[in-house]
Write an enzyme that holds these catalytic residues in place. Structure first.
Site, PDB file in Angstrom:
ATOM      1  N   HIS A  18       0.851  -1.198   0.000  1.00 25.35           N
ATOM      2  CA  HIS A  18       0.000   0.000   0.000  1.00 25.35           C
ATOM      3  C   HIS A  18       0.884   1.246   0.000  1.00 25.35           C
ATOM      4  CE1 HIS A  18       0.869   0.584   4.232  1.00 25.35           C
ATOM      5  NE2 HIS A  18       0.361  -0.598   4.551  1.00 25.35           N
ATOM      6  N   HIS A  21       4.245   1.501   1.951  1.00 24.71           N
ATOM      7  CA  HIS A  21       5.393   0.831   1.325  1.00 24.71           C
ATOM      8  C   HIS A  21       5.892   1.653   0.138  1.00 24.71           C
ATOM      9  CE1 HIS A  21       2.786  -2.555   2.941  1.00 24.71           C
ATOM     10  NE2 HIS A  21       3.831  -2.507   3.751  1.00 24.71           N
ATOM     11  N   CYS A 126       3.572 -10.546  19.960  1.00 26.72           N
ATOM     12  CA  CYS A 126       2.503 -10.113  19.051  1.00 26.72           C
ATOM     13  C   CYS A 126       2.672 -10.878  17.750  1.00 26.72           C
ATOM     14  CB  CYS A 126       2.557  -8.603  18.799  1.00 26.72           C
ATOM     15  SG  CYS A 126       1.475  -8.118  17.426  1.00 26.72           S
ATOM     16  N   CYS A 129       3.178  -8.491  14.617  1.00 24.35           N
ATOM     17  CA  CYS A 129       4.522  -7.886  14.493  1.00 24.35           C
ATOM     18  C   CYS A 129       5.591  -8.962  14.364  1.00 24.35           C
ATOM     19  CB  CYS A 129       4.910  -7.083  15.725  1.00 24.35           C
ATOM     20  SG  CYS A 129       3.908  -5.693  16.111  1.00 24.35           S
ATOM     21  N   CYS A 144      -0.663  -5.193  22.137  1.00 26.99           N
ATOM     22  CA  CYS A 144       0.507  -4.771  21.354  1.00 26.99           C
ATOM     23  C   CYS A 144       0.450  -3.256  21.144  1.00 26.99           C
ATOM     24  CB  CYS A 144       0.487  -5.508  20.009  1.00 26.99           C
ATOM     25  SG  CYS A 144       1.418  -4.660  18.745  1.00 26.99           S
ATOM     26  N   HIS A 147      -0.277  -2.766  17.049  1.00 27.35           N
ATOM     27  CA  HIS A 147      -1.534  -3.242  16.460  1.00 27.35           C
ATOM     28  C   HIS A 147      -2.729  -3.157  17.414  1.00 27.35           C
ATOM     29  CE1 HIS A 147       1.487  -5.168  13.820  1.00 27.35           C
ATOM     30  NE2 HIS A 147       0.647  -4.737  12.919  1.00 27.35           N
ATOM     31  N   LYS A 295      -5.075   5.925  10.757  1.00 24.15           N
ATOM     32  CA  LYS A 295      -4.055   4.972  10.348  1.00 24.15           C
ATOM     33  C   LYS A 295      -4.458   4.349   9.001  1.00 24.15           C
ATOM     34  CE  LYS A 295      -1.621   1.052  12.451  1.00 24.15           C
ATOM     35  NZ  LYS A 295      -1.550   0.119  11.400  1.00 24.15           N
ATOM     36  N   LYS A 298      -5.707  -1.713   5.427  1.00 19.13           N
ATOM     37  CA  LYS A 298      -6.608  -2.374   4.480  1.00 19.13           C
ATOM     38  C   LYS A 298      -7.864  -2.862   5.183  1.00 19.13           C
ATOM     39  CE  LYS A 298      -4.539  -3.006   0.384  1.00 19.13           C
ATOM     40  NZ  LYS A 298      -3.896  -3.708  -0.667  1.00 19.13           N
TER      41      LYS A 298
HETATM   42  N1  MSP Z   1       9.235  -7.207   7.145  1.00 14.48           N
HETATM   43  C1  MSP Z   1       9.467  -6.142   8.046  1.00 14.48           C
HETATM   44  C2  MSP Z   1      10.747  -5.405   7.678  1.00 14.48           C
HETATM   45  C3  MSP Z   1      11.996  -6.240   7.667  1.00 14.48           C
HETATM   46  S1  MSP Z   1      13.356  -5.330   7.137  1.00 14.48           S
HETATM   47  C4  MSP Z   1      14.632  -6.282   7.478  1.00 14.48           C
HETATM   48  C5  MSP Z   1       8.313  -5.162   7.984  1.00 14.48           C
HETATM   49  N2  MSP Z   1       7.533  -5.193   6.916  1.00 14.48           N
HETATM   50  S2  MSP Z   1       6.265  -4.213   6.646  1.00 14.48           S
HETATM   51  O1  MSP Z   1       5.618  -4.715   5.459  1.00 14.48           O
HETATM   52  O2  MSP Z   1       5.477  -4.076   7.798  1.00 14.48           O
HETATM   53  O3  MSP Z   1       6.895  -2.847   6.249  1.00 14.48           O
HETATM   54  C6  MSP Z   1       7.132  -1.842   7.179  1.00 14.48           C
HETATM   55  C7  MSP Z   1       7.666  -0.639   6.449  1.00 14.48           C
HETATM   56  O4  MSP Z   1       6.748  -0.249   5.405  1.00 14.48           O
HETATM   57  C8  MSP Z   1       7.813   0.594   7.300  1.00 14.48           C
HETATM   58  O5  MSP Z   1       8.996   0.592   8.055  1.00 14.48           O
HETATM   59  C9  MSP Z   1       7.796   1.659   6.226  1.00 14.48           C
HETATM   60  O6  MSP Z   1       8.996   1.647   5.535  1.00 14.48           O
HETATM   61  C10 MSP Z   1       6.684   1.163   5.322  1.00 14.48           C
HETATM   62  N3  MSP Z   1       5.374   1.589   5.797  1.00 14.48           N
HETATM   63  C11 MSP Z   1       4.288   0.794   5.988  1.00 14.48           C
HETATM   64  N4  MSP Z   1       3.231   1.570   6.376  1.00 14.48           N
HETATM   65  C12 MSP Z   1       3.590   2.844   6.451  1.00 14.48           C
HETATM   66  C13 MSP Z   1       2.929   4.055   6.725  1.00 14.48           C
HETATM   67  N5  MSP Z   1       1.651   4.105   7.055  1.00 14.48           N
HETATM   68  N6  MSP Z   1       3.641   5.196   6.638  1.00 14.48           N
HETATM   69  C14 MSP Z   1       4.961   5.208   6.276  1.00 14.48           C
HETATM   70  N7  MSP Z   1       5.604   4.076   6.013  1.00 14.48           N
HETATM   71  C15 MSP Z   1       4.984   2.877   6.127  1.00 14.48           C
HETATM   72  O7  MSP Z   1       8.180  -4.382   8.919  1.00 14.48           O
END
Ligand code: MSP
Length: 627
Positions: A18, A21, A126, A129, A144, A147, A295, A298
């Site tokens: 989304h 990312h 969690c 996480c 958590c 979440h 926040k 999805k």
């Molecule tokens: N798989 C772990 C990361 C492992 S790295 C060795 C993870 N994945 S995640 O899919 O949850 O991705 C988290 C990252 O996605 C955040 O740190 C950020 O880079 C990005 N984001 C996800 N949602 C976000 C927002 N709402 N706002 C900004 N960035 C966000 O954690």
């Protein structure tokens, strides 16, 4: 050649990507592209985190194997990065052999370091996480903190990594390397955590089936976070430990959002210290994005429609908006209104109009790009600002301040727009040498801007370059470190709008309360024809002294120019009007307003609180009749 290695987090493959990312990945893409422009050898890594309980659970729900599930979701990441024009050099999957072999090698070394031991683990876990929390870290009612879901009290026989042993070394490293954790707020937060004392961490799970076995005890799988962090070296073929690894490790920047920084600045460096590998140079955590104050999730349906925004506004404006609007490092709230305002103000008005006006005037008055010959007022300022701009952008890029970089570039764009206005270049038909010099300078300023904008808006940058007459020539920072690089004599291109203006979305429109139409006062068509309405383009606008509602507006009617004193100052900034095609009552008897002659009247829609000039749906020749 200097190298630059940048990484995104590897995103969980348990759901489609989304905007959050996309935000991190675009930011990394900007840095990768900028460093390529600087002539560095860049390795830009992104990928997916495919192991762990969450993935296993989603696959079970779908009735397929975790591997099949991962294979099915993978294209949603690949195609989004393609759509966003992400220029990564490698995409890592944690289910790949490359990763599995690299992780096993790393864990074997870690085991050999003597910092791994067997123990019993009890903690609050969690499942979303995939991590443990201490009792202190939990939100109210044992939930958590991220979440807000209940955590489980878990007990397992695990292998542990002696993290606590590295507390002092980590503190010393952070103190000696101010750039290691950024921004400053995160650094302070982590120092607090370290000074409060670290606990050893469990690095294996006996209960999770979907993962990579420990190389020294295959009855347990490696804890997914430990395995995931290794992606930053496994992607460089750590298993072979060859040229790629030696060339690019340590990473120049690990980028992520703030919620996962602790893994990156505590666990990852400590493990690297244990195996005596160099530490990443810099770990940068940006803020969290919300939508309409909520926040992004999805499950609650609070998502930003990436495809819809790109279809409506184009990819580069999308990239521009997210890098420009929010202070990088802080949280930011998305609203559609903010998007539209930014698009219209910065892109359509400031940048788009500057290129259109400059090319329009060049096309009308010159065969080819003129040689700058006649120096005049403001020229030196435009030139000096450009040279300073290149340095400023470099410094700000170094500190990863994307919003300030863009603000600085657009300040310069607005300065060139003012230069065109101050010099009244359109009125210099009898002094083509001066007109040519001013227009050359505007074009040269735009050339410099087009290179600096490339990391943010790669396609727009090329389109500007083409309209400047430079064709598809490749751009780099060396080409803009001095003024005057744009060759005179280039063919002049017809302007083709980069950013078609967008109306505010219906939900953002201001509710009007119009008076009903008066049917007792009907007129015939002849009466309508008495009013000579013409299309004209605003080429200059300024405030009228001591009259806060009035603007002195200069318009181009094709065959002639006029001055109109318009009561629109409370709805428009003068600079925002330049380039707009509007409708003029052309046969209105001239009148004096505040001592200034007004030669016509601009049509506008008026409601209680707002005023909106009548503009055109698509461009048409100035002077065209409105009927
Ligand atoms: N798989 C772990 C990361 C492992 S790295 C060795 C993870 N994945 S995640 O899919 O949850 O991705 C988290 C990252 O996605 C955040 O740190 C950020 O880079 C990005 N984001 C996800 N949602 C976000 C927002 N709402 N706002 C900004 N960035 C966000 O954690």
């Amino acid at each position: 050649m200097e190298k630059f290695y940048i990484t995104t987090p590897i995103y969980y493959a348990n759901a489609e990507p989304h905007i959050g990312h996309a935000y991190t990945t675009i930011a990394c893409d900007v840095l990768a592209r900028y460093n390529r422009l600087k002539g560095k050898e860049v390795f830009f890594l992104t990928g997916v985190d495919e192991h762990g309980e969450n993935i296993q659970k989603v696959a079970e729900e779908k009735g397929i194997s975790p591997q099949d599930y991962c294979d099915q979701i993978l294209p949603t990441f690949i195609s989004l990065w393609k759509k966003l024009n992400i220029s990564h050099d490698f995409f890592i999957r944690t289910t790949s052999e490359l990763h599995k072999k690299g992780v096993s090698k790393f864990l074997t070394r870690l085991y050999q370091s003597g910092d791994i031991y067997k123990g019993k683990y009890e903690g609050f876990y969690c499942r979303r996480c995939e991590r443990f929390f201490t009792e202190k870290e939990l939100a109210d009612d044992n939930h958590c903190p991220i979440h807000k879901l209940p955590v489980d009290l878990v007990e397992e026989d695990n292998y542990f990594f002696a993290l606590s042993k590295y507390e002092d070394r980590l503190i010393a490293h952070i103190e000696a390397n101010p750039k290691f954790i950024q921004p400053e707020t995160r650094r302070n937060e982590i120092m607090g955590v370290l000074k409060a004392g670290l606990k050893d961490i469990s690095i294996s799970r006996s209960s999770v089936e979907w993962g990579i076995p420990l190389p020294f005890d295959s009855s347990q799988n490696i804890y997914v976070w430990v395995e995931a962090l290794c992606n930053y070296i496994t992607a460089l073929d750590y298993y072979q430990h060859g040229d790629l690894y030696h060339k690019f490790w340590p990473a120049s920047v690990h980028m992520m959002a703030k919620e996962i920084i602790r893994f990156h600045v505590v666990i990852w460096p400590a493990m690297l210290m244990a195996v005596e590998h160099p530490l990443p140079e810099r770990i940068f955590a940006h803020g969290w994005m919300t939508k309409d104050g909520e926040k992004i999730s999805k499950t609650t349906g609070n998502v930003i429609d990436i495809d819809g925004l790109i279809d409506d506004f184009g990819l580069d404006p999308f990239r521009y908006f997210f890098m420009r609007e929010f202070s990088f490092g802080s949280d930011g709230d998305y609203t559609q209104e903010r998007f539209e305002t930014r698009y219209n103000a910065d892109l359509a008005n400031d940048l788009g109009n500057l290129l259109n006006r400059t090319l329009g005037l060049l096309g009308k008055n010159f065969e080819t790009l003129p040689v700058p010959t006649k120096v005049g007022e403001f020229d030196a300022e435009i030139e000096e600002m450009a040279i300073q701009l290149v340095d400023q952008v470099d410094r700000l890029m170094e500190s990863i301040a994307f919003d300030t970089v863009l603000e600085t570039i657009f300040e310069y764009i607005r300065r060139i727009n003012r230069y065109i206005q101050q010099t009244e270049v359109w009125s210099l038909k009898d002094d083509l040498e001066r007109m040519g010099t001013i227009l050359y300078n505007a074009m040269e300023g735009l050339r410099i801007v087009s290179v600096l904008l490339l990391p943010f808006m790669p396609e727009i940058s090329v389109r500007i370059c083409q309209q400047l007459g430079l064709g598809d020539s490749s751009q780099d920072l060396d080409s803009i470190n001095k003024w005057g690089g744009l060759p005179s004599g280039l063919p002049i291109h017809k302007p083709s709008p980069l950013f078609p203006r967008k109306d505010a979305s219906p939900k953002n429109k201001i509710a009007k309360d119009p008076e009903p139409v008066d049917e007792s006062n009907l007129i015939t068509i002849d009466k309508v024809k008495e009013t000579d309405l013409r299309v004209c383009q605003i080429i200059g606008a300024e405030a009228v002294k001591d009259a806060d509602r009035l603007l002195k507006v200069r318009v181009d009617l094709g065959q002639e120019q006029r001055q109109v004193i318009a009561g629109i100052a409370q709805s428009y900034e003068p600079a925002d009007l330049i380039g707009k095609q509007v409708v003029l009552v052309a046969n209105l008897k001239p009148a004096k307003i505040r001592g200034l002659e007004s030669q016509g009247m601009l049509l506008a829609a008026v409601s209680k609180k707002s005023l909106s000039l009548i503009t055109l749906d698509k461009p048409i020749s100035n002077g065209a009749k409105v009927q």
